[in-house]
Scaffold this motif. Structure first.
Motif, short mmCIF file in Angstrom:
data_model
loop_
_atom_site.label_atom_id
_atom_site.label_comp_id
_atom_site.label_asym_id
_atom_site.label_seq_id
_atom_site.Cartn_x
_atom_site.Cartn_y
_atom_site.Cartn_z
N ASP A 153 0.88 -1.17 0.00
CA ASP A 153 0.00 0.00 0.00
C ASP A 153 0.91 1.22 0.00
O ASP A 153 1.26 1.75 1.05
CB ASP A 153 -0.92 -0.02 1.23
N PHE A 154 1.28 1.64 -1.20
CA PHE A 154 2.35 2.62 -1.33
C PHE A 154 2.07 3.91 -0.58
O PHE A 154 2.89 4.39 0.20
CB PHE A 154 2.61 2.92 -2.81
N ALA A 155 0.91 4.52 -0.82
CA ALA A 155 0.66 5.84 -0.22
C ALA A 155 -0.57 5.88 0.68
O ALA A 155 -0.90 6.94 1.21
CB ALA A 155 0.54 6.90 -1.32
N GLY A 156 -1.24 4.73 0.85
CA GLY A 156 -2.26 4.71 1.89
C GLY A 156 -3.71 4.55 1.49
O GLY A 156 -4.60 5.05 2.19
N SER A 157 -4.01 3.84 0.41
CA SER A 157 -5.42 3.55 0.11
C SER A 157 -6.08 2.90 1.31
O SER A 157 -7.22 3.25 1.68
CB SER A 157 -5.54 2.58 -1.08
N THR A 158 -5.36 1.96 1.91
CA THR A 158 -5.88 1.28 3.09
C THR A 158 -5.40 1.95 4.36
O THR A 158 -6.20 2.24 5.26
CB THR A 158 -5.45 -0.21 3.08
N VAL A 159 -4.10 2.22 4.44
CA VAL A 159 -3.52 2.75 5.68
C VAL A 159 -4.24 4.03 6.11
O VAL A 159 -4.58 4.19 7.29
CB VAL A 159 -2.01 3.05 5.50
N VAL A 160 -4.46 4.92 5.16
CA VAL A 160 -5.06 6.21 5.50
C VAL A 160 -6.56 6.23 5.20
O VAL A 160 -7.38 6.46 6.10
CB VAL A 160 -4.37 7.35 4.71
N HIS A 161 -6.91 6.00 3.95
CA HIS A 161 -8.30 6.24 3.53
C HIS A 161 -9.29 5.24 4.09
O HIS A 161 -10.34 5.60 4.60
CB HIS A 161 -8.36 6.29 1.99
N SER A 162 -8.97 3.95 3.96
CA SER A 162 -9.92 2.96 4.46
C SER A 162 -10.06 3.04 5.97
O SER A 162 -11.17 2.90 6.50
CB SER A 162 -9.49 1.55 4.06
N VAL A 163 -8.96 3.28 6.65
CA VAL A 163 -9.04 3.37 8.11
C VAL A 163 -10.00 4.48 8.52
O VAL A 163 -10.90 4.28 9.34
CB VAL A 163 -7.63 3.59 8.72
N GLY A 164 -9.83 5.66 7.90
CA GLY A 164 -10.73 6.76 8.21
C GLY A 164 -12.17 6.42 7.88
O GLY A 164 -13.09 6.71 8.65
N ALA A 165 -12.37 5.78 6.73
CA ALA A 165 -13.73 5.48 6.28
C ALA A 165 -14.40 4.40 7.14
O ALA A 165 -15.59 4.49 7.45
CB ALA A 165 -13.71 5.03 4.83
N TRP A 166 -13.64 3.38 7.52
CA TRP A 166 -14.27 2.31 8.33
C TRP A 166 -14.64 2.82 9.71
O TRP A 166 -15.67 2.44 10.26
CB TRP A 166 -13.35 1.09 8.43
N VAL A 167 -13.81 3.68 10.26
CA VAL A 167 -14.18 4.30 11.54
C VAL A 167 -15.41 5.19 11.32
O VAL A 167 -16.33 5.22 12.14
CB VAL A 167 -13.01 5.12 12.13
N GLY A 168 -15.42 5.89 10.19
CA GLY A 168 -16.57 6.74 9.86
C GLY A 168 -17.84 5.93 9.69
O GLY A 168 -18.92 6.36 10.11
#
Lengths: 403, 114
Positions: A153-168
């Motif tokens: 996950d080079f720049a964060g599709s999962t690390v950043v974006h999915s984490v924020g969205a799943w918490v959301g």
């Protein structure tokens, strides 16, 4: 020494570009919601960036990137200050990672907009930046168990974006829909945003910042290899974004008889989120396909979340960042030039990507759910009916956006 | 003296305005308003279809002499129509009195003719 200078400047410039994405998120959110809640949204953006920056400096960074502890988390080192990391000054790396952490936190804001208590958001914002984001981030970027397995996950599709969205997603489920969003028969009702020009401007600002987000993750600019890599990432990032925008436009045109701006805006973001994981290792053609798939799925995801799950997500954060983040990460296993299924790499990378996406979902959604339940049981997560009707700007902040 | 009020489609108002001015009616008021209409319009927002219960109109009013009523009504009807239902609603009101407020001499003078 010259190389360090160039690399550092690049990382710092990219950091500033990513920081500007806060403005993009703020504009998208206020554009897609009602005017009476604009100040509340802007305040949440100020708060999550401010608290997140301090927390990440105190211990969040070390929890994510500190010495590995059983593959689960980094060793906490309060206010750590080493000299160098990844060939650039530690402080440059710290500020770059800080703006990423703040991005994850601010994604949640959109999913729970227009009905969440400001005090509850403050608590949640601290927790996601302090624990939820850095720990799953360590698994992937800090030398943890998923990075050991070859998860990419080079720049964060999962690390950043999915984490924020799943918490959301967890937050939106627990907070509940806005008043009037669903009729007595459970049918979804439209609550149009008050200014799509703000939303569109926000998307373009995010798009600009995304070049820093993705290409900055190279963490270096000096030398032929880095220069080539950065240029490649700029290209794949842009191609995926435009493909996402075009496909969501076309699909929305077929489904709703007219090309829908708010969906097209989300489609561009879907393409950007989708390409973030593999922007370094997919070809330009692969980037276009990832963007097309993301833009198409986005349209159906928005409807699915709204009409089937009956989760009220005013800005489409779950669909854009969660669904397309997970999708983009999985598609790395399909389109990666080296190791991708369609390039003769077999299923190893694809399965690893699937495992990582699933594990991060369980972590982020699970903890987010527990956290919001806890806040609900203590100080409460939702404003009163009267407050919601009057608007959070007046009732929570005593100000109005337009005077 | 007559007051004419009309709710005119936003898309047609420029034409109405231009024609009125061209015909010598250079003083009138208008503002953007929303009208509840029997005929709703289907819209989509983020995949959700909904009916608009109101639509944008220009709320227009003009004070004229009795002899100009037909001319003004003709202009509004001829230039403000699209052929669809709910094109416009026009009201014609007979005025019993009208005052022009003048600050120069501090007096309010009954006007007989506009």
């Amino acid at each position: 020494m010259e190389n360090v200078g160039i690399d550092t400047i690049w990382v710092l410039v990219a950091s500033a570009m990513v920081m500007l994405m806060q403005a993009g998120f703020a504009l998208v959110e206020i554009g897609l919601t009602r005017a009476k809640n604009s100040i509340n949204i802007l305040m949440k953006n100020f708060v999550d960036f401010s608290t997140g920056s301090i927390i990440f400096w105190i211990f969040g960074f070390s929890l994510m990137f500190g010495e590995d502890m059983a593959g689960f988390m980094g060793m906490v080192d309060f206010m750590s200050n080493s000299n160098e990391i990844d060939g650039i000054p530690f402080k440059a790396s710290l500020i770059f990672q800080t703006v990423f952490a703040a991005t994850a936190a601010t994604i949640v804001s959109g999913a729970i907009a227009e009905r969440t208590k400001f005090s509850a958001y403050l608590i949640f914002s601290v927790i996601i930046t302090a624990f939820i984001y850095p720990i799953s981030g360590h698994w992937i970027w800090g030398g943890g168990w998923l990075s050991e397995m070859g998860f990419h996950d080079f720049a964060g599709s999962t690390v950043v974006h999915s984490v924020g969205a799943w918490v959301g997603l967890a937050g939106a489920m627990i907070v509940g829909p806005r008043l009037g969003k669903y009729g007595a028969n459970g049918k979804s009702r439209a609550i149009p945003g008050h200014n799509l020009a703000f939303g569109a401007l926000g998307v373009f600002i995010l798009w600009f910042g995304w070049f820093g987000f993705n290409a900055g993750s190279q963490l270096a600019a000096s030398g032929q290899d880095n220069a080539t890599a950065i240029a490649h990432i700029f290209l794949t990032t842009n191609l995926s974004a435009v493909s996402g925008a075009m496909l969501s436009l076309i699909v929305s045109w077929f489904r709703y008889k007219k090309p829908a701006l708010s969906i097209t805006m989300n489609g561009a973001l879907a393409g950007l989120v989708g390409i973030t994981a593999g922007c370094d290792i997919v070809s330009p053609g692969g980037a276009i396909l990832i963007g097309m798939i993301s833009g198409t799925v986005l349209v159906f995801a928005v409807e699915f979340v709204d009409k089937v799950l009956k989760v009220d997500d005013p800005v489409g954060a779950v669909s854009v960042h969660g669904v397309c983040g997970a999708l983009g990460t999985i598609l790395v296993g399909v389109f990666a030039i080296d190791g991708g299924l369609l390039n003769g790499g077999g299923t190893d990378l694809l399965l690893t990507q699937l495992l990582g996406v699933g594990a991060v979902f369980v972590w982020a959604f699970g903890l987010g759910y527990l956290l919001f339940r806890l806040i609900k049981a203590t100080i409460g997560v939702r404003v009163s009916v009267e407050q919601e009707e009057k608007g959070l700007d007046i009732t929570e902040h005593g100000e109005e956006i337009y005077n | 003296m007559i007051k004419i009020e009309a709710k005119i489609r936003k898309s047609k108002f420029k034409e109405v305005k231009r024609t009125l001015i061209k015909e010598g009616f250079e003083s009138f008021n208008y503002h953007l308003t929303r009208c509840i209409s029997k005929k709703s319009e289907k819209r989509f927002y983020r995949g959700v279809e909904f009916d608009t219960i109101s639509s944008e109109r220009i709320d227009f009013s003009i004070y004229i002499n009795d002899k100009d009523v037909k001319n003004v009504l003709d202009i509004i009807v001829n230039t403000g129509t699209t052929g669809d239902a709910d094109d416009s609603l026009i009201g014609v009101f007979k005025l019993t009195q009208a005052f022009m407020v003048k600050n120069s001499d501090g007096s309010d003078k009954l006007i007989e003719k506009i």
